[in-house]
Design an enzyme around this catalytic site. Structure first.
Site, short mmCIF file in Angstrom:
data_model
loop_
_atom_site.label_atom_id
_atom_site.label_comp_id
_atom_site.label_asym_id
_atom_site.label_seq_id
_atom_site.Cartn_x
_atom_site.Cartn_y
_atom_site.Cartn_z
N GLU A 24 18.93 43.14 -85.19
CA GLU A 24 19.44 44.30 -84.45
C GLU A 24 18.30 45.08 -83.79
OE1 GLU A 24 21.11 48.76 -85.22
OE2 GLU A 24 21.33 47.31 -86.86
N ARG A 26 13.54 58.40 -91.39
CA ARG A 26 14.61 58.05 -92.33
C ARG A 26 14.03 57.62 -93.67
NH1 ARG A 26 18.49 54.43 -88.27
NH2 ARG A 26 18.59 55.99 -86.60
#
Length: 414
Positions: A348, A261
């Site tokens: 997360e 990414r």
């Protein structure tokens, strides 16, 4: 993709849900105008076609009875020309409608709490106990640099910023975690796959990465190929444009892949350490279900990822995302956030989403529901982000001398 027929049938309801997810009012207005215009033009085209077919039958009767067919032929030709014009107008309108619709997010479930951003997410449950230390716990980058297992300088030298080289025990633990996670998921009924690490544009459109998130993808120059941002892309699209048997469902899939990414829009965020990298390892879960199965499978996937963290002795919390933090393709999402004592906060580590029929409509994934073909539901979730799990182990299992204990379940993999 948003259901165009639903949009045409009940625009106000769809618009209200998309407004909860932050879709711009002008986009909604364009959708409404195009959807209704396309519907009206298609209806007119179908009426003209029906008229043309009726006159064509009359034409045969006229010839058989020796009647003058010239006026009838003139009407048929006029209708044929009108139909061709309408077909082109419908095609243009529907292409414009699809182009806008492909950039519109999924509708949030009614039960998803409204909120502007991550600050309004709802903590559902804390699982496990935070470790206590007789010393000030360090952050993972300090531990890794001190142990010589995380080399941020050489990672940048080889590639650029947000790339890291792992060595020794860290490299071994990365590999151990991948194997452990795959085995754990397999024992929960997920079928293991090994999939391509590149995908074409049709595949990425199927799961919602294209066209909206093109800037976050690494494109292969001169090819219709991109490095995948997650195995969700490859696993879901294994069944792109297929009609499955209802008895096959649910399909539970898992795979390890590296993920790539650009992290567009994340400048200045998590610039140190392994939290936000351009390349990272992840073990993914994907499910393809009937609509009736998807809620049960969603809970199973959340439990699987949570149990995996618990097996590693890692305290974590389950968080229901609000509409403002919900992903593009998701109808509902529960994040798992792991406790990082070095940073003194939860971060997360897994995100589990039910996309309902949103991705299935884009990717044309259907199943035989009696005599008709029905869109499936697709679900996906990290199980887990491997690098972040490594970070959590380093920070939670650190010792006073800077060494890292190995969680019991990983010892045989090390």
């Amino acid at each position: 993709m948003v259901d165009i027929k639903l949009l045409q049938r009940d625009y106000e309801s769809v618009a209200a849900k998309l407004t909860r997810k932050g879709v711009d009012a002008q986009v909604l207005a364009s959708l409404k105008t195009l959807a209704l215009n396309a519907k009206d033009k298609r209806q007119l085209m179908e009426e003209v076609t029906a008229q043309q077919n009726l006159l064509s039958k009359e034409f045969g009767r006229y010839k058989k009875e020796g009647l003058d067919v010239a006026p009838l032929q003139e009407n048929i030709n006029a209708l044929k020309t009108q139909k061709q014009t309408l077909e082109e107008e419908v095609r243009v309108l529907e292409e414009e409608l699809e182009a806008i619709a492909l950039g519109v997010p999924n509708l949030p479930d009614d039960a998803v709490p409204s909120g502007a951003d991550e600050n309004e997410n709802v903590v559902l449950e804390v699982v496990g106990i935070k470790p206590e230390f007789s010393f000030e716990p360090k952050e993972h980058w300090d531990l890794g640099e001190a142990n010589g297992t995380l080399d941020f300088v050489r990672g940048v030298k080889i590639a650029k910023s947000r790339f890291t080289a792992l060595s020794g025990q860290a490299a071994r633990m990365e590999r151990a975690l991948i194997n452990y996670m795959l085995d754990f998921n397999r024992e929960r009924g997920f079928n293991e796959w090994y999939v391509p690490f590149m995908a074409n544009s049709n595949t990425l459109q199927g799961t919602g990465q294209l066209p909206k998130f093109a800037d976050d993808l690494f494109k292969i120059e001169g090819e219709d190929l991109y490095l995948i941002p997650t195995a969700e892309v490859s696993l879901t699209n294994l069944y792109n444009d297929e009609i499955l048997e209802e008895a096959e469902l649910p399909l539970l899939l898992t795979s390890y892949t590296p993920c790539f990414r650009k992290e567009a829009g994340s400048a200045g965020r998590d610039t140190r350490g392994l939290i936000r990298q351009h390349q990272f390892d992840k073990v993914e879960m994907v499910a393809i279900t009937t609509p009736a199965q998807s809620d049960v499978v969603f809970e199973q996937m959340v439990k699987c990822a949570s149990d995996l963290l618990s097996s590693l002795g890692l305290c974590h919390q389950k968080v229901q995302l609000c509409t403002g933090d919900l992903g593009f393709s998701a109808a509902t999402t529960i994040d798992l956030e792991v406790w990082l004592p070095g940073q003194g906060k939860f971060r997360e580590i897994s995100s589990i989403s039910n996309t309902r029929e949103f991705q299935a409509r884009r990717a044309k994934i259907r199943f035989k529901d009696g005599k008709k073909n029905t869109l499936a539901h697709t679900l996906n979730g990290s199980s887990l982000a491997v690098g972040r799990t490594l970070v959590a182990i380093m920070e939670n299992y650190q010792q006073a001398d800077g060494s890292i204990k190995i969680p019991e379940v990983l010892k045989k993999y090390m």
